[in-house]
Design a protein around this motif. Structure first.
Motif, PDB file in Angstrom:
ATOM      1  N   TRP A  14      12.152 -19.874  71.165  1.00 37.57           N
ATOM      2  CA  TRP A  14      12.075 -19.574  69.731  1.00 37.57           C
ATOM      3  C   TRP A  14      13.343 -20.053  69.023  1.00 37.57           C
ATOM      4  O   TRP A  14      13.289 -20.640  67.929  1.00 37.57           O
ATOM      5  N   THR A  29      13.905 -22.951  66.006  1.00 38.50           N
ATOM      6  CA  THR A  29      14.464 -22.663  64.683  1.00 38.50           C
ATOM      7  C   THR A  29      15.844 -23.274  64.472  1.00 38.50           C
ATOM      8  O   THR A  29      16.267 -23.436  63.321  1.00 38.50           O
ATOM      9  N   GLN A  81       7.749 -25.468  61.505  1.00 32.57           N
ATOM     10  CA  GLN A  81       7.686 -24.493  62.596  1.00 32.57           C
ATOM     11  C   GLN A  81       6.324 -23.812  62.635  1.00 32.57           C
ATOM     12  O   GLN A  81       5.714 -23.664  63.712  1.00 32.57           O
ATOM     13  N   ARG A  82       5.818 -23.404  61.484  1.00 36.04           N
ATOM     14  CA  ARG A  82       4.529 -22.714  61.450  1.00 36.04           C
ATOM     15  C   ARG A  82       3.382 -23.653  61.837  1.00 36.04           C
ATOM     16  O   ARG A  82       2.434 -23.236  62.516  1.00 36.04           O
ATOM     17  N   THR A  92      11.217 -12.168  66.600  1.00 39.01           N
ATOM     18  CA  THR A  92      10.369 -13.328  66.332  1.00 39.01           C
ATOM     19  C   THR A  92       9.087 -12.871  65.657  1.00 39.01           C
ATOM     20  O   THR A  92       8.809 -11.663  65.552  1.00 39.01           O
ATOM     21  N   THR A 109      10.691 -17.416  60.751  1.00 38.49           N
ATOM     22  CA  THR A 109      10.224 -17.470  62.136  1.00 38.49           C
ATOM     23  C   THR A 109      10.997 -16.498  63.008  1.00 38.49           C
ATOM     24  O   THR A 109      10.436 -15.876  63.912  1.00 38.49           O
TER      25      THR A 109
END
Length: 368
Positions: free
Chosen positions: A10, A14, A24-25, A81, A99
């Protein structure tokens, strides 16, 4: 799955330069968890985010990832997260949820009933008093007061909630390991011990002007409503209010003098549909239909009222000339016919009694 390995993925996602929230999404939606993203082929990543995939496939930001993991290993330090249970679920309803969130304090508090209190950095004494008293009254009723740790109204809102024995959350526009402004260092320590400090920005991020509007979307998104106490028409608090309205949150504003620049932002909000409030009970009455029976009845909520005045003060001709907007010493001399020494002596008595505040430029403002 190793928890550190999962969090490291994660963080890699980021902390990779050039891979913003939207990318990211899109990657998470297409591939699943971050570990699956980094296990995907270059071709499949290019199909999702185009040329930015080359940055994702370059050398990972290993030093930054390890630094964040080391920070999270300390007591009271947390990195949440999107899939963590403590991540503010209400934020997931917004179009641009962070995120990851860095949290200093108790992350379990982020999913309680939160109310944002924001306003001018250059607040008047009455504005600061309103922020403390509204925040304190609402915190006593179980609301978690959210603000941005800035000077002025934000600081007073945090202080009011803490003084009332309640909880407050500070969403900041720097890395979680920095305090801005520096003079709020002690306040930040109190907030972390009784609530939480929250940031989406990587460790070490300094105070950059463009980060504060992004901070404001989190303040708005994680709150059931936003109360604006004093704001000029250019105030960043109006950004917070606008963002709150866009994601369906209630917006409240306290009116002020039509002559005060610090009231014009609130008046604009009210003209555009914000709820005019005069007491903390008004805020709860508006939010209760949203929350149902989640909080006690508002009937026991103490309204924010000015303190009783000292005997005889309200009858003073000089007090009658003092309004809730600043008045200069020269204006008082011209209006009363008294000499300057007489007026200053009386004003000092009023100030010691908590009835007025002295402002820069030999100006005075009534507080009751």
């Amino acid at each position: 799955m190793n928890l550190d390995a999962g969090l490291a993925a994660w963080l890699r996602l980021t902390l990779t330069p050039g891979i913003g929230g939207e990318s990211q999404r899109r990657l998470l939606a297409a591939c699943g968890l971050p570990e699956a993203i980094f296990a995907s082929s270059a071709a499949s990543l290019h199909a999702v985010i185009g040329q930015r995939a080359s940055q994702l496939l370059a050398d990972p930001p290993q030093a930054a990832v390890e630094r964040a993991l080391a920070w999270a290993a300390e007591p009271g330090h947390h990195i949440l997260t999107l899939i963590d249970a403590n991540y503010p679920q209400i934020l997931l309803d917004t179009p641009d949820p962070p995120t990851v969130l860095y949290v200093l304090g108790d992350p379990a508090l982020l999913n309680r009933h939160c109310l944002a209190v924001v306003g001018s950095r250059n607040a008047t004494p009455q504005g600061l008093r309103n922020a403390r008293e509204f925040s304190g009254a609402l915190a006593q009723r179980g609301w978690h007061i959210v603000s941005g740790l800035a000077l002025g109204i934000d600081t007073a809102a945090h202080q009011g909630a803490l003084a009332a024995g309640g909880c407050t959350l500070a969403v900041i526009g720097t890395g979680i390991d920095r305090v801005y402004p520096a003079r709020n260092h002690e306040l930040a320590q109190h907030i972390a011990s009784r609530g939480a400090i929250i940031s989406e920005f990587p460790l070490g991020t300094p105070a950059i002007a463009g980060n504060f509007p992004r901070r404001n979307r989190i303040i708005a998104g994680m709150s059931r409503g936003v109360l604006v106490i004093e704001a000029a028409v250019e105030s960043g608090s109006l950004i917070t209010a606008r963002l709150a309205g866009e994601v369906g949150r209630e917006v409240f504003a306290i009116p002020g003098s039509i002559h005060s620049p610090q009231a014009r932002g609130c008046h604009r909000l009210i003209r555009e549909g914000a709820k005019l409030v005069e007491t903390a009970a008004h805020v709860e009455e508006e939010l209760r239909p949203v929350l149902g029976a989640a909080l006690p009845s508002a009937s026991g909520l103490t309204a924010v009222e000015p303190p009783a005045t000292a005997a005889g003060i309200d009858e003073s001709p000089l007090m009658a000339l003092l309004g809730h907007e600043p008045v200069s010493l020269d204006e008082l001399v011209a209006s009363t016919g008294l000499n300057t020494d007489e007026i200053l002596a009386t004003l000092l008595d009023f100030e010691l009694n908590g009835q007025i505040a002295s402002l820069p430029g030999n100006r005075y403002q009534r507080l009751v």
